[in-house]
Design a protein around this motif. Structure first.
Motif, PDB file in Angstrom:
ATOM      1  N   MET A   1       0.830  -1.189   0.000  1.00  0.00           N
ATOM      2  CA  MET A   1       0.000   0.000   0.000  1.00  0.00           C
ATOM      3  C   MET A   1       0.870   1.247   0.000  1.00  0.00           C
ATOM      4  O   MET A   1       1.848   1.339   0.725  1.00  0.00           O
ATOM      5  CB  MET A   1      -0.907   0.012   1.236  1.00  0.00           C
ATOM      6  N   ASN A   2       0.518   2.208  -0.819  1.00  0.00           N
ATOM      7  CA  ASN A   2       1.252   3.448  -0.875  1.00  0.00           C
ATOM      8  C   ASN A   2       0.841   4.356   0.270  1.00  0.00           C
ATOM      9  O   ASN A   2      -0.302   4.340   0.729  1.00  0.00           O
ATOM     10  CB  ASN A   2       0.966   4.179  -2.204  1.00  0.00           C
ATOM     11  N   ALA A   3       1.794   5.155   0.747  1.00  0.00           N
ATOM     12  CA  ALA A   3       1.493   6.143   1.781  1.00  0.00           C
ATOM     13  C   ALA A   3       0.780   7.316   1.133  1.00  0.00           C
ATOM     14  O   ALA A   3       1.271   7.914   0.183  1.00  0.00           O
ATOM     15  CB  ALA A   3       2.781   6.594   2.454  1.00  0.00           C
ATOM     16  N   THR A   4      -0.388   7.642   1.617  1.00  0.00           N
ATOM     17  CA  THR A   4      -1.133   8.776   1.093  1.00  0.00           C
ATOM     18  C   THR A   4      -1.235   9.840   2.165  1.00  0.00           C
ATOM     19  O   THR A   4      -1.142   9.552   3.358  1.00  0.00           O
ATOM     20  CB  THR A   4      -2.547   8.346   0.670  1.00  0.00           C
ATOM     21  N   ARG A   5      -1.448  11.069   1.749  1.00  0.00           N
ATOM     22  CA  ARG A   5      -1.604  12.154   2.708  1.00  0.00           C
ATOM     23  C   ARG A   5      -2.885  11.937   3.511  1.00  0.00           C
ATOM     24  O   ARG A   5      -3.910  11.539   2.974  1.00  0.00           O
ATOM     25  CB  ARG A   5      -1.653  13.491   1.975  1.00  0.00           C
ATOM     26  N   GLY A   6      -2.813  12.206   4.797  1.00  0.00           N
ATOM     27  CA  GLY A   6      -3.968  12.027   5.658  1.00  0.00           C
ATOM     28  C   GLY A   6      -5.044  13.066   5.399  1.00  0.00           C
ATOM     29  O   GLY A   6      -4.819  14.083   4.746  1.00  0.00           O
ATOM     30  N   THR A   7      -6.226  12.794   5.921  1.00  0.00           N
ATOM     31  CA  THR A   7      -7.360  13.705   5.808  1.00  0.00           C
ATOM     32  C   THR A   7      -7.546  14.452   7.119  1.00  0.00           C
ATOM     33  O   THR A   7      -7.429  13.874   8.201  1.00  0.00           O
ATOM     34  CB  THR A   7      -8.653  12.925   5.494  1.00  0.00           C
ATOM     35  N   LEU A   8      -7.852  15.723   7.013  1.00  0.00           N
ATOM     36  CA  LEU A   8      -8.159  16.528   8.187  1.00  0.00           C
ATOM     37  C   LEU A   8      -9.669  16.574   8.370  1.00  0.00           C
ATOM     38  O   LEU A   8     -10.397  17.060   7.505  1.00  0.00           O
ATOM     39  CB  LEU A   8      -7.601  17.941   8.027  1.00  0.00           C
ATOM     40  N   PHE A   9     -10.154  16.024   9.482  1.00  0.00           N
ATOM     41  CA  PHE A   9     -11.570  16.052   9.817  1.00  0.00           C
ATOM     42  C   PHE A   9     -11.818  17.121  10.879  1.00  0.00           C
ATOM     43  O   PHE A   9     -11.049  17.237  11.838  1.00  0.00           O
ATOM     44  CB  PHE A   9     -12.033  14.693  10.349  1.00  0.00           C
ATOM     45  N   ILE A  10     -12.896  17.870  10.711  1.00  0.00           N
ATOM     46  CA  ILE A  10     -13.277  18.909  11.662  1.00  0.00           C
ATOM     47  C   ILE A  10     -14.638  18.547  12.250  1.00  0.00           C
ATOM     48  O   ILE A  10     -15.575  18.256  11.508  1.00  0.00           O
ATOM     49  CB  ILE A  10     -13.389  20.287  10.973  1.00  0.00           C
ATOM     50  N   VAL A  11     -14.747  18.562  13.570  1.00  0.00           N
ATOM     51  CA  VAL A  11     -16.031  18.346  14.231  1.00  0.00           C
ATOM     52  C   VAL A  11     -16.294  19.530  15.151  1.00  0.00           C
ATOM     53  O   VAL A  11     -15.472  19.837  16.021  1.00  0.00           O
ATOM     54  CB  VAL A  11     -16.062  17.037  15.034  1.00  0.00           C
ATOM     55  N   ALA A  12     -17.431  20.197  14.944  1.00  0.00           N
ATOM     56  CA  ALA A  12     -17.792  21.362  15.749  1.00  0.00           C
ATOM     57  C   ALA A  12     -19.221  21.227  16.242  1.00  0.00           C
ATOM     58  O   ALA A  12     -20.022  20.472  15.683  1.00  0.00           O
ATOM     59  CB  ALA A  12     -17.627  22.645  14.929  1.00  0.00           C
ATOM     60  N   ALA A  13     -19.546  21.973  17.301  1.00  0.00           N
ATOM     61  CA  ALA A  13     -20.885  21.921  17.886  1.00  0.00           C
ATOM     62  C   ALA A  13     -20.991  23.008  18.938  1.00  0.00           C
ATOM     63  O   ALA A  13     -19.969  23.480  19.454  1.00  0.00           O
ATOM     64  CB  ALA A  13     -21.147  20.565  18.530  1.00  0.00           C
ATOM     65  N   PRO A  14     -22.207  23.397  19.295  1.00  0.00           N
ATOM     66  CA  PRO A  14     -22.357  24.286  20.446  1.00  0.00           C
ATOM     67  C   PRO A  14     -22.041  23.537  21.723  1.00  0.00           C
ATOM     68  O   PRO A  14     -22.151  22.306  21.782  1.00  0.00           O
ATOM     69  CB  PRO A  14     -23.840  24.694  20.396  1.00  0.00           C
ATOM     70  N   SER A  15     -21.642  24.247  22.759  1.00  0.00           N
ATOM     71  CA  SER A  15     -21.384  23.626  24.050  1.00  0.00           C
ATOM     72  C   SER A  15     -22.632  22.884  24.529  1.00  0.00           C
ATOM     73  O   SER A  15     -23.735  23.427  24.477  1.00  0.00           O
ATOM     74  CB  SER A  15     -20.996  24.702  25.070  1.00  0.00           C
ATOM     75  N   GLY A  16     -22.455  21.629  24.954  1.00  0.00           N
ATOM     76  CA  GLY A  16     -23.588  20.860  25.445  1.00  0.00           C
ATOM     77  C   GLY A  16     -24.227  19.942  24.429  1.00  0.00           C
ATOM     78  O   GLY A  16     -25.147  19.196  24.762  1.00  0.00           O
ATOM     79  N   ALA A  17     -23.750  19.954  23.197  1.00  0.00           N
ATOM     80  CA  ALA A  17     -24.347  19.112  22.155  1.00  0.00           C
ATOM     81  C   ALA A  17     -23.821  17.685  22.178  1.00  0.00           C
ATOM     82  O   ALA A  17     -24.307  16.833  21.442  1.00  0.00           O
ATOM     83  CB  ALA A  17     -24.117  19.726  20.774  1.00  0.00           C
ATOM     84  N   GLY A  18     -22.810  17.421  23.000  1.00  0.00           N
ATOM     85  CA  GLY A  18     -22.280  16.061  23.105  1.00  0.00           C
ATOM     86  C   GLY A  18     -21.142  15.751  22.161  1.00  0.00           C
ATOM     87  O   GLY A  18     -20.836  14.577  21.928  1.00  0.00           O
ATOM     88  N   LYS A  19     -20.484  16.775  21.655  1.00  0.00           N
ATOM     89  CA  LYS A  19     -19.427  16.584  20.657  1.00  0.00           C
ATOM     90  C   LYS A  19     -18.290  15.707  21.171  1.00  0.00           C
ATOM     91  O   LYS A  19     -17.897  14.736  20.519  1.00  0.00           O
ATOM     92  CB  LYS A  19     -18.888  17.949  20.221  1.00  0.00           C
TER      93      LYS A  19
END
Length: 206
Positions: A1-19
């Motif tokens: 398997m070739n090394a591929t560049r990783g993916t940047l994931f963003i997770v956001a939410a208001p405070s209290g949403a259980g993020k």
């Protein structure tokens, strides 16, 4: 398997949403994703540990890091600074590791400007009442702090349409499964798989 560049994931939410609970549940089943630990100028809450939940630094130290250009993104949230250091993200992506950022919508906007290919997810609560209940159940914040967070929540949630995906956290297990599905599906995109399995595909088509 070739090394591929990783993916940047963003997770956001208001405070209290259980993020944070959702993210932790998914990361427990997805060891291939590294959680970036943010820096903050606020003090630790009960049970929080330095370098595990946040890198806790003084306001003066945080501002020094901003001036030095050390942050990938940063924002002033509820009167305190939060930010992601460049060294927490860029080397891991370059090495092919997926990285997840738990940040607010302001930070997410900064990241998308620098990395338009980042995959972003916004978590919504099932109702206003549920949001308030979750804040109060923490038992860590004063009435003044809760009132301030509730007032800010509507503004935060108004930015949901800037994100690629939206999950309503009504039933925790279902929401966690939906979040994990986003991560898995993104890895299976044709372009990523063609690079990752180039040798296999070449042999199959020979």
């Amino acid at each position: 398997m070739n090394a591929t560049r990783g993916t940047l994931f963003i997770v956001a939410a208001p405070s209290g949403a259980g993020k944070s609970s959702l993210v932790n549940a998914v990361l427990a089943r997805e060891p291939g994703i590294a959680l970036s630990i943010s820096f903050t100028s606020r003090g630790p809450r009960p049970g929080e540990r330095h370098a595990q939940h946040y890198h806790f630094v003084s306001r003066e130290e945080f501002e020094r890091m901003v001036a030095a250009g050390d942050f990938f993104e940063h924002a002033l949230v509820h009167g305190d600074y939060k930010g992601t250091a460049r060294q927490s993200v860029e080397p891991q992506l370059a090495a092919g590791k997926d990285v997840l950022l738990e940040i607010d919508w302001q930070g997410a906007r900064q990241v998308r400007e620098k990395m338009p290919d980042a995959v972003s997810v916004f978590i919504l609560p099932p109702s206003k009442d549920a949001l308030e209940t979750r804040m109060r159940n923490r038992g860590q914040d004063s009435e003044e702090t809760i009132a301030r967070r509730l007032a800010a929540a509507r503004e935060e949630m108004s930015h949901y349409d800037e994100f690629d995906y939206v999950i309503v956290n009504e039933h925790f297990d279902a929401a966690a499964a939906e979040l994990r599905a986003i991560f898995v599906a993104h890895r299976l995109r044709r372009a990523a798989q063609a690079e990752r399995h180039a040798g296999l595909i070449r042999d199959l088509l020979a």
